[in-house]
Design a protein around this motif. Structure first.
Motif, PDB file in Angstrom:
ATOM      1  N   SER A  34      49.710  42.571  34.947  1.00  0.00           N
ATOM      2  CA  SER A  34      50.845  42.881  35.825  1.00  0.00           C
ATOM      3  C   SER A  34      50.768  42.103  37.129  1.00  0.00           C
ATOM      4  N   GLN A  35      49.583  41.981  37.696  1.00  0.00           N
ATOM      5  CA  GLN A  35      49.431  41.230  38.933  1.00  0.00           C
ATOM      6  C   GLN A  35      49.734  39.742  38.724  1.00  0.00           C
ATOM      7  N   MET A  48      42.068  38.948  37.317  1.00  0.00           N
ATOM      8  CA  MET A  48      43.416  39.452  37.625  1.00  0.00           C
ATOM      9  C   MET A  48      44.000  40.134  36.386  1.00  0.00           C
ATOM     10  N   GLU A  77      42.727  43.258  32.034  1.00  0.00           N
ATOM     11  CA  GLU A  77      42.261  42.051  32.704  1.00  0.00           C
ATOM     12  C   GLU A  77      42.549  40.821  31.834  1.00  0.00           C
ATOM     13  N   ILE A 132      53.511  39.308  38.554  1.00  0.00           N
ATOM     14  CA  ILE A 132      54.156  39.454  39.856  1.00  0.00           C
ATOM     15  C   ILE A 132      53.924  38.199  40.706  1.00  0.00           C
ATOM     16  N   SER A 133      52.688  37.709  40.716  1.00  0.00           N
ATOM     17  CA  SER A 133      52.346  36.518  41.485  1.00  0.00           C
ATOM     18  C   SER A 133      53.101  35.295  40.967  1.00  0.00           C
ATOM     19  N   ARG A 152      49.578  46.306  30.663  1.00  0.00           N
ATOM     20  CA  ARG A 152      49.841  45.743  31.985  1.00  0.00           C
ATOM     21  C   ARG A 152      48.613  45.771  32.904  1.00  0.00           C
ATOM     22  N   ASP A 153      47.700  46.745  32.698  1.00  0.00           N
ATOM     23  CA  ASP A 153      46.513  46.862  33.556  1.00  0.00           C
ATOM     24  C   ASP A 153      45.281  46.217  32.940  1.00  0.00           C
TER      25      ASP A 153
END
Length: 278
Positions: free
Chosen positions: A4-5, A1, A48, A8-9, A45-46
């Motif tokens: 950023s993900q 993941m 891993e 958000i999660s 942010r992108d």
């Protein structure tokens, strides 16, 4: 993941569990896990997340979802522009307490004053005074051995261990000394009111450092009565007080103190009571 993900999660999980500061808390916890600043999270942010960092972050988010304070998760709290280690053994330093420190600094920052800090907890007040009063010596007292260890750790990390000493002591008993300044942020929550505090506080912060007795005044009564045993004549004392207690504390001080003053915090709530020993 990717970062950023994950953020958000995490924010979604916290929001579902009633955490209103969900996005900010997620960012602070991620910064702690990655040992980075918030700008890093934006720039990368992108990127891993390493698997071990992802597991650690997820575990901390689950603890925060149960309303454990962020400062206990990161073991860090800023106070007076200094960083303090905190854990479940000490109260988390609050911005309101800076009013107490700032009052003392306004009077003694350039002096060789000796300071006695009662109910020292994490050492936030004691260490801050030592840091910004470079000619001073500071003694901190607390009944909790774990709190004393934490205060010593913070004195060391902030470079004032040579001028800060901490001792296990019940501040409700007379302490013999000749200090120029006495400070105290004692437990002041009435016992019956603790159950109504936010879960972040009542379920995680040490009740030993919260419970001020039936009316919240038990520590003030003892400390103020015993003040002449540890404070020089003409010495200065400053107490943080709970909401609605300022006038009661000021009246208590009248027997042994003069030139008493009540100082409000930034919200206009009377927060500090101070005066000079007669």
């Amino acid at each position: 993941m990717v970062i950023s993900q994950a953020l958000i999660s995490a924010a979604h999980t916290l929001r579902l569990n009633g955490i209103t500061s969900c996005a900010e808390d997620a960012r602070v916890i991620m910064c702690s896990v990655l040992d980075c600043g918030k700008l890093y999270l934006t720039v990368h942010r992108d990127e891993e997340l390493p698997s071990d960092a992802e597991r650690h972050f997820s575990a901390l988010i689950q603890r925060r979802a149960k309303h454990e304070p962020v400062s206990y998760l990161t073991n860090c709290r800023e106070f007076m522009s200094l960083e303090f280690y905190v854990d479940k053994n000490v109260l988390i330093p609050r911005p309101d307490t800076e009013i107490l420190v700032e009052k003392v600094l306004a009077l003694f920052s350039d002096s060789t004053a000796s300071v006695l800090d009662m109910c020292t907890g994490s050492g936030a007040v004691a260490v801050s005074l030592a840091k910004y009063m470079p000619l001073s010596r500071v003694m901190g007292l607390d009944i909790s051995a774990d709190a004393v260890k934490t205060a010593e750790k913070n004195a060391s990390s902030n470079g004032v261990a040579d001028r800060c000493t901490f001792e296990i002591f019940d501040v409700r008993e007379p302490y013999c000394g000749t200090f120029d300044v006495l400070t105290a942020n004692p437990p002041y929550i009435p016992t019956a009111d603790i159950a109504d505090l936010d879960s972040d506080v009542k379920d995680f912060e040490p009740h030993l450092a919260l419970d001020g007795g039936a009316d919240g005044m038990s520590f003030y009564e003892k400390i103020i009565k015993n003040a002449p045993s540890c404070l020089k004549k003409g010495g200065f004392a400053a107490f943080e007080v709970g909401c609605g207690l300022a006038e009661k504390v000021r009246v208590l001080m009248e027997e042994n103190f003069e030139k008493t003053e009540i100082i409000p915090d930034l919200a206009g709530i009377d927060r500090v009571v101070c005066g000079y020993l007669k």
